[in-house]
Design an enzyme around this catalytic site. Structure first.
Site, PDB file in Angstrom:
ATOM      1  N   GLY A  99      12.550 -66.797 -24.212  1.00 20.29           N
ATOM      2  CA  GLY A  99      12.673 -67.598 -25.555  1.00 20.29           C
ATOM      3  C   GLY A  99      13.680 -67.586 -26.592  1.00 20.29           C
ATOM      4  O   GLY A  99      14.017 -66.314 -26.889  1.00 20.29           O
ATOM      5  N   ARG A 146      14.499 -69.483 -17.887  1.00 16.97           N
ATOM      6  CA  ARG A 146      13.878 -68.631 -17.196  1.00 16.97           C
ATOM      7  C   ARG A 146      14.210 -68.637 -15.603  1.00 16.97           C
ATOM      8  O   ARG A 146      14.482 -69.931 -15.275  1.00 16.97           O
ATOM      9  CB  ARG A 146      12.279 -68.718 -17.390  1.00 16.97           C
ATOM     10  CG  ARG A 146      12.057 -68.796 -18.678  1.00 16.97           C
ATOM     11  CD  ARG A 146      10.716 -68.336 -19.351  1.00 16.97           C
ATOM     12  NE  ARG A 146      10.503 -68.631 -20.451  1.00 16.97           N
ATOM     13  CZ  ARG A 146      10.134 -67.798 -21.565  1.00 16.97           C
ATOM     14  NH1 ARG A 146      10.177 -66.704 -21.382  1.00 16.97           N
ATOM     15  NH2 ARG A 146       9.908 -68.421 -22.778  1.00 16.97           N
ATOM     16  N   ASP A 206      10.948 -58.429 -23.354  1.00 15.11           N
ATOM     17  CA  ASP A 206      10.704 -57.550 -22.148  1.00 15.11           C
ATOM     18  C   ASP A 206      11.040 -57.868 -20.642  1.00 15.11           C
ATOM     19  O   ASP A 206      11.279 -57.218 -20.045  1.00 15.11           O
ATOM     20  CB  ASP A 206       9.250 -56.986 -22.543  1.00 15.11           C
ATOM     21  CG  ASP A 206       8.239 -57.781 -22.258  1.00 15.11           C
ATOM     22  OD1 ASP A 206       8.493 -59.181 -22.477  1.00 15.11           O
ATOM     23  OD2 ASP A 206       6.930 -57.633 -22.189  1.00 15.11           O
ATOM     24  N   THR A 246      12.993 -61.699 -30.062  1.00 13.71           N
ATOM     25  CA  THR A 246      11.762 -62.551 -29.646  1.00 13.71           C
ATOM     26  C   THR A 246      10.848 -62.664 -31.088  1.00 13.71           C
ATOM     27  O   THR A 246      10.848 -61.756 -31.702  1.00 13.71           O
ATOM     28  CB  THR A 246      10.997 -62.026 -28.448  1.00 13.71           C
ATOM     29  OG1 THR A 246       9.574 -62.628 -28.570  1.00 13.71           O
ATOM     30  CG2 THR A 246      10.485 -60.660 -28.715  1.00 13.71           C
ATOM     31  N   ASP A 278       6.990 -58.208 -30.130  1.00 15.28           N
ATOM     32  CA  ASP A 278       6.004 -57.533 -29.194  1.00 15.28           C
ATOM     33  C   ASP A 278       6.707 -56.366 -28.587  1.00 15.28           C
ATOM     34  O   ASP A 278       6.266 -55.919 -27.502  1.00 15.28           O
ATOM     35  CB  ASP A 278       5.120 -58.380 -28.451  1.00 15.28           C
ATOM     36  CG  ASP A 278       6.041 -59.283 -27.468  1.00 15.28           C
ATOM     37  OD1 ASP A 278       7.386 -59.363 -27.612  1.00 15.28           O
ATOM     38  OD2 ASP A 278       5.208 -60.047 -26.397  1.00 15.28           O
ATOM     39  N   ARG A 281       1.944 -65.362 -28.737  1.00 13.25           N
ATOM     40  CA  ARG A 281       1.400 -65.030 -27.412  1.00 13.25           C
ATOM     41  C   ARG A 281       0.644 -63.916 -27.538  1.00 13.25           C
ATOM     42  O   ARG A 281      -0.801 -64.209 -28.018  1.00 13.25           O
ATOM     43  CB  ARG A 281       2.362 -64.291 -26.533  1.00 13.25           C
ATOM     44  CG  ARG A 281       3.416 -65.631 -26.139  1.00 13.25           C
ATOM     45  CD  ARG A 281       4.133 -65.614 -25.096  1.00 13.25           C
ATOM     46  NE  ARG A 281       5.108 -64.335 -25.412  1.00 13.25           N
ATOM     47  CZ  ARG A 281       6.351 -63.696 -24.774  1.00 13.25           C
ATOM     48  NH1 ARG A 281       6.567 -64.392 -23.420  1.00 13.25           N
ATOM     49  NH2 ARG A 281       6.759 -62.764 -25.120  1.00 13.25           N
TER      50      ARG A 281
END
Ligand code: ATP
Length: 332
Positions: A11, A72, A103, A125, A129, A171
């Site tokens: 993203g 992606r 990640d 991101t 996370d 998320r």
């Protein structure tokens, strides 16, 4: 080492351009050539390579998104896709690669590292996370965007004496919700890491009303799940289910706002530009020193490198002290 490459993947996040700029200009400083790879691993497999010069990254430090585009790639998950990517890098004379992403992108980077290409990951991101770094590029801008939205919602909430349930991104993690909830003065913050107790939430809202509060703002992280038995379609956002529950139990007028993709764009904050500049520059220096298989991160105020493998075997925890503090400050 004569030539490195840089790509953005996963993203997009505000500050990615500042990181690309730092990579290109630091490489220029050390007289390394730089190839920009368009569309992440997709472009790596399909040879979408462009030459980047220090002038190519003029006037991008303040722009959101990524000038290299992001994508992606399921093709890259296959051994054939990875082999093609390595072949393209070798043909272009690339000896080191900076991957700016999350990640998943770093897992892809580990495949390239195993095939002998030195890879350094730069965490970017909005969800924040990624373990082994206090902050990922984009997070601070997103928190500021959410706080600005809360400020606006607060005006209407106060004028109409309503409850507002605001869903934010993140998320499976609650970092954005906790930071924005604390900075925005939310009454309650619901995050995936803490089981939601909706009856407690309703008691707090009623308690606030009895204290004379004109409104309540409830921040819900998108990853908050659960069957709140409101009869709503479970596919629907939890925020709507929570809004229904609160309305039914408290009788207060309740509105739900899902902030959505406005949280991903926008000019990067000063903090995101600064960490992007520092992380991007350090990534190039590590490659130049012959290192690979690491990610760079912000640890306290330092830039530290961690083996990708170690970082990917951990889970970043949210700071539950933020949760406790937001609730203490809202309870008076
Ligand atoms: P964000 O956090 O914004 O989603 P991300 O980097 O985690 O960013 P992903 O979509 O998970 O985003 O990963 C980006 C790309 O990395 C994938 O499209 C895929 O090509 C590659 N990738 C992800 N996981 C792996 C893996 N286990 N092995 C090889 N490549 C992978």
């Amino acid at each position: 080492m004569d030539k490195i490459a840089v790509l953005t993947s996963g993203g997009d996040a505000p500050g990615m351009n500042a990181a690309i700029r730092a990579v290109v200009r630091t490489a220029g400083f050390y007289q390394l050539g730089v190839i920009g790879i368009m569309r992440g691993f997709h472009g790596l497999i399909h040879d979408e390579f462009i030459e980047l010069h220090p002038r190519s990254v003029a006037d991008v430090i303040h722009r959101g998104g990524t000038i290299l585009k992001s994508a992606r790639s399921t093709e890259f998950l296959t051994p054939e896709g990875q082999a093609q990517a390595v072949k393209n890098l070798r043909n272009a004379g690339v000896e080191g690669l900076v991957i700016i992403g999350g990640d998943g992108s770093f897992r892809g980077g580990m495949r390239l590292q195993s095939a002998g290409i030195n890879v350094i990951g730069v965490p970017a991101t909005i969800d924040n996370d990624i373990p082994c770094t206090d902050y990922s590029i984009g997070f601070d801008t997103t928190v500021n965007t959410v706080v600005e939205a809360i400020n606006k919602i607060r005006d209407t909430a106060t004028s109409h004496e309503r409850i507002y349930v605001v869903e934010v991104m993140g998320r499976h993690s609650g970092h954005i919700a906790l930071y924005a909830g604390l900075a925005g003065g939310a009454e309650t913050v619901l995050v995936p890491e803490v089981d939601a107790d909706l009856d407690d939430l309703c008691r707090r809202i009623v308690g606030g009303y009895e204290l004379g509060k004109a409104h309540s703002i409830v921040i819900v992280a998108e990853g908050v799940g659960g069957d709140f038995q409101t009869g709503r379609n479970m596919e629907e956002s939890s925020a709507f289910q929570i809004g229904d529950y609160v309305k039914e139990k408290t009788g207060f007028e309740t509105r739900v706002t899902v902030l959505g993709h406005i949280q991903r764009g926008g000019n990067p904050s000063a903090q995101d530009r600064i960490i992007a500049s520092r992380l991007g520059a350090r990534a190039v220096e590590l490659l130049k020193e012959g290192h690979g298989g690491h990610m760079v991160g912000v640890v306290h105020t330092d830039i530290k490198a961690t083996p990708l493998e170690d970082a990917l075997n951990q889970q970043k925890q949210v700071d539950l002290e933020f949760h406790r503090l937001a609730h203490i400050l809202a309870s008076q």
